[in-house]
Scaffold this active site. Structure first.
Site, short mmCIF file in Angstrom:
data_model
loop_
_atom_site.label_atom_id
_atom_site.label_comp_id
_atom_site.label_asym_id
_atom_site.label_seq_id
_atom_site.Cartn_x
_atom_site.Cartn_y
_atom_site.Cartn_z
N LYS A 36 0.82 -1.22 0.00
CA LYS A 36 0.00 0.00 0.00
C LYS A 36 0.86 1.27 0.00
O LYS A 36 0.50 2.26 -0.64
CB LYS A 36 -0.96 0.01 1.19
CG LYS A 36 -0.34 0.20 2.56
CD LYS A 36 -1.42 0.24 3.62
CE LYS A 36 -0.82 0.39 5.01
NZ LYS A 36 -0.16 1.68 5.22
N THR A 37 1.98 1.25 0.72
CA THR A 37 2.84 2.44 0.74
C THR A 37 3.40 2.69 -0.66
O THR A 37 3.49 3.85 -1.11
CB THR A 37 4.00 2.25 1.74
OG1 THR A 37 3.45 1.97 3.04
CG2 THR A 37 4.85 3.51 1.83
N ASP A 237 -3.44 7.80 4.97
CA ASP A 237 -2.98 6.42 5.18
C ASP A 237 -3.63 5.86 6.45
O ASP A 237 -3.99 6.61 7.37
CB ASP A 237 -1.45 6.43 5.31
CG ASP A 237 -0.86 5.04 5.22
OD1 ASP A 237 -1.56 4.11 4.78
OD2 ASP A 237 0.33 4.88 5.58
N GLU A 238 -3.76 4.54 6.52
CA GLU A 238 -4.30 3.85 7.70
C GLU A 238 -5.64 4.45 8.12
O GLU A 238 -5.88 4.74 9.30
CB GLU A 238 -3.31 3.91 8.87
CG GLU A 238 -1.93 3.32 8.57
CD GLU A 238 -1.90 1.80 8.54
OE1 GLU A 238 -2.99 1.19 8.61
OE2 GLU A 238 -0.81 1.23 8.44
N GLN A 268 -7.56 -4.72 9.79
CA GLN A 268 -6.45 -4.38 10.66
C GLN A 268 -6.77 -3.21 11.59
O GLN A 268 -5.88 -2.53 12.09
CB GLN A 268 -5.20 -4.07 9.82
CG GLN A 268 -4.72 -5.25 9.00
CD GLN A 268 -3.41 -4.98 8.30
OE1 GLN A 268 -2.35 -4.83 8.93
NE2 GLN A 268 -3.45 -4.90 6.98
N ARG A 619 1.95 -10.97 10.07
CA ARG A 619 3.31 -10.45 10.17
C ARG A 619 4.31 -11.47 9.64
O ARG A 619 5.46 -11.14 9.37
CB ARG A 619 3.69 -10.13 11.63
CG ARG A 619 2.85 -9.09 12.36
CD ARG A 619 2.67 -7.83 11.59
NE ARG A 619 1.41 -7.85 10.85
CZ ARG A 619 1.12 -7.03 9.86
NH1 ARG A 619 2.00 -6.16 9.45
NH2 ARG A 619 -0.05 -7.10 9.23
#
Length: 757
Positions: A36-37, A237-238, A268, A619
């Site tokens: 995503k980044t 973002d987020e 998340q 993770r």
């Protein structure tokens, strides 16, 4: 032939679509590890490449690290050799000469806005920003002025309530309408006075940075219009982690152009306790019906087996946007579910597995152990120490270095040796006895003249001329307390001695201040009691000295571990978001531990616990191990809990289940290894928010299993740890029991080891 756009190189098809979308609202649902980044930074760089002035672009993140990474990537993409970011240089937010967009956290962006325009709210732009310590000091002053008893309503807890009000954009007047109890009326009274005190001191707190900016936009439309004209392209973002105040900030800014791109993953969203509202991302398309939606579903981190297992866990949450995460890494080891005897065996197996991974080429720095609560780290730490395995803890201090633990150890050192001046100075005013630094300076000054040890000076406090009667009385009380504990140490083992200490000084009430931090500090104290239990079979004085000796040796190994760069990482699940490791172990996968006991009766909290498991699982790049124990001593008592309901959701095709015994009723397989134990059948999602039930075998000897149908008020029952008692109430599957030894406990009947007498 169309011009080649180098900013699209290396992107998959959904990422390309995200970059190419330039106008109108856009929702990017970005699964874990989906790049995503990369998509967001390429999108911003592409806007600039197409001619959008950098100063017309705003990118908001949640951490300075994320903002810095975004800036670095965009700088590299655009080959900027001398970036002049307004957020870094201190120049105007509307600087048209900047080569990069404004990129920063919500708080940093809003602070810059207020620094320029807060005068429109009648406030001075030279305001200072109070940190948490400043806030607590101010709240204490406020509560003293209001004559609110700090033992009944703690300053830190009050600030917690106020922060929640502010994250919901609720002012004191609106909060007053919501107050439905005397306690909340006091909180609102403190909220109002606290706000006045902040203004009096020309200060704002962190929540004010966002809330005051929203107020500025609402009350001064001309200011809002100026910023809307400045930032025509907004990227967040987020987005699943935004609270209501942050949502208002973004919505107001994007209200004119509606060129709003939000990126995140509802699966998340794990920060509801901080005020994050998952509805912001779930209802984005309701608010912007014309919004485009792009799903980033290719995972660049994990194997397909890990993704399949993670998706099966999160699939049980209702109302979530569907994603089909996939990876080109089709092969790999299965997800290992490892059932062990108890918490000590769990720690040993975690270390054995970590060492095995090293022999397979996985460095310790590429391995992590995740746990639900900080108190669980203690045994993993000890296992690392005993094995000589270097480790580091992220997001917290090591167990024996935590303040509340060190305070108790200081008391025990004093009981054994009253001339330990370091320990004496540490706890003479813990909990507060109104023996402050000024008093200690007077005593030590007299003490130096008399050439006496500090302990003897305290015993002769009435001879110190500078002390008043009240202070002398308090010092004598402290001296008597230690003398009494020294006497008790001759007949009590270290755990019983510590329990007496805790009761006498009222540490539980002092630590448990209605905040999450206070509750966790008290849990650490109970965990320390768990450590002490193994010394109870020794003679009392030997019990105390042996315990303190082991702790001292453990601390020395700590220091050695700190200096080793290649170390096993330990952290809570809440801290792991955004990180990745080749090998992940999640410990404590049992009902009441994970999901946490406080969440079992609340549908929304239980959904968040499931999201937390999903975050932990995703993770892992290659190796994922989930541990559960058949019994566990935690927070001072032994618990026998069913394996976590999340483990029941794992598909057998991607799971390997191991147990250190095949005789236990908890075992995942029968003796033939063909069937899963009936105790672990998955629940229907939220049919009833109760822990999964377990069936005890004869070896455990708990007798007839108690249930809601067989237990009623007045029933006599027996518990494996607390003995016999009487049921005083039954409600919603929970029984309140008063035991014959005087203890009162509440148990979920579906899992408690109760025998009906």
């Amino acid at each position: 032939m169309p011009n080649h756009d180098p900013l699209l190189d290396g992107l998959n098809e959904p990422q390309r679509k995200a970059v190419e979308h330039t106008t109108g609202p856009l929702l990017i649902l970005a699964g874990a590890g989906s790049g995503k980044t990369r998509a967001l930074t390429h999108r911003i760089a592409s806007l600039i490449h197409q001619g959008v002035p950098p100063w017309q672009i705003l990118a908001v993140t949640f951490t300075n690290k994320a903002a810095k990474e975004m800036k670095t990537r965009i700088t590299n993409l655009l080959h900027i050799t001398d970036p002049n970011s307004p957020m870094d240089s201190g120049s105007s937010l509307t600087s048209q000469s900047a080569k990069l967009p404004v990129m920063g956290t919500f708080h940093s962006v809003c602070a810059r806005i207020l620094r320029r325009d807060i005068t429109h709210l009648g406030r001075d732009r030279t305001f200072i920003i109070y940190d948490t310590d400043d806030q607590e000091r101010l709240m204490k002053e406020v509560m003293r002025e209001l004559k609110i008893d700090e033992t009944e309503l703690k300053p830190k807890a009050t600030l917690g309530y106020i922060s929640r009000f502010k994250s919901e954009a609720v002012n004191p007047a609106e909060a007053r309408k919501q107050a439905t109890s005397e306690r909340m009326e006091q909180v609102v009274l403190a909220y109002s006075a606290y706000e006045k005190a902040l203004r009096r001191n020309n200060a704002v707190d962190f929540d004010d940075l966002i809330l005051e900016t929203v107020r500025l936009f609402v009350e001064v439309p001309a200011i809002l219009e100026r910023y809307q004209a400045t930032w025509r392209y907004i990227n967040v973002d987020e987005y699943q982690d935004t609270n209501h105040a942050q949502y208002l900030f973004v919505t107001l800014l994007a209200g004119k152009e509606k060129n709003l791109c939000v990126i995140g993953d509802p699966d998340q969203s794990i920060y509801a306790f901080r005020g994050a509202d998952i509805r912001n991302i779930l209802e984005f398309q309701k608010e912007y019906p014309n919004a485009a939606q792009i799903k980033l579903e290719q995972n660049y981190r994990s194997t397909q087996l890990i993704l399949t297992a993670s998706d099966a866990v999160i699939a049980c949450n209702p109302g979530r946007p569907q994603k089909a995460m996939w990876s080109s890494r089709k092969e790999g080891p299965k997800v290992l579910v490892n059932e062990v005897r108890d918490e000590r065996a769990e720690g040993e197996e975690v270390i054995r597995l970590a060492k095995q991974r090293v022999t397979e080429g996985v460095a310790l720095r590429e391995q992590v152990v995740l746990y639900r609560t900080n108190a669980q780290s203690r045994l993993i730490e000890e296992a690392c120490m005993h094995a000589g395995l270097p480790y580091r803890i992220l997001g917290g201090v090591k167990f024996y270095a935590r303040r509340e633990v060190k305070d108790i150890l200081a008391y025990l050192h004093l009981i054994m040796n009253v001339h330990d001046t370091v320990s004496l100075l540490r706890i003479i005013n813990v909990p507060s006895r109104k023996i402050g630094d000024t008093t200690l300076e007077k005593i030590q000054e007299w003490n130096r003249d008399q050439n006496l040890p500090l302990w003897e000076a305290l015993q002769n406090a009435d001879r110190v001329p500078a002390l008043n009667e009240g202070t002398i009385t308090r010092i004598k009380g402290f001296v008597e307390l230690l003398r009494d504990l020294q006497l008790s140490a001759q007949s009590l083992a270290v755990s019983a001695l510590t329990e007496k200490l805790l009761r006498t000084i009222g540490l539980e009430k002092w630590l448990r201040d209605d905040t999450e931090e206070g509750e966790e500090r008290w849990q650490n104290v109970l965990e320390l009691l768990s450590v002490m239990k193994k010394y109870d079979t020794l003679e009392p004085e030997v019990s105390l000295s042996s315990f303190l000796e082991e702790v001292a040796l453990v601390s020395e190994v700590d220091k050695l571990a700190d200096n080793n760069e290649d170390a096993l990482t330990l952290m809570t699940l809440h801290l792991c978001k955004g990180l990745e490791f080749d090998a992940v172990s999640i410990v404590g996968c049992e009902e009441n531990i994970f999901p946490h006991a406080s969440c079992l009766w609340d549908k929304e909290q239980l959904e968040e616990e499931r999201r937390l498991m999903y975050v932990g699982m995703t993770r892992a790049k290659t190796h994922l191990t989930l541990f559960c124990a058949r019994s566990r001593m935690l927070w001072g008592q032994t618990q026998v809990n069913a394996p976590s309901r999340f483990l029941s959701d794992l598909p057998e095709s991607v799971t390997e289940r191991r147990s250190d015994t095949v005789l236990s009723a908890f075992s995942w397989a029968s003796e033939k290894g063909e069937e899963r134990a009936t105790a672990h059948k998955p629940l229907e999602p939220y049919r009833q928010a109760e822990p999964t039930s377990i069936q005890f075998n004869q070896d455990l000897n708990f007798g007839e299993e108690a249930s809601q149908e067989t237990v009623e008020e007045g029933s006599r029952v027996e518990h494996a740890v607390f003995g016999q008692g009487t049921v005083t109430a039954v409600r919603g599957g929970v029984a309140d029991i008063e035991f014959d030894n005087g203890k009162k406990k509440s148990f979920a009947l579906s899992i408690a080891p109760l025998k009906i007498l």
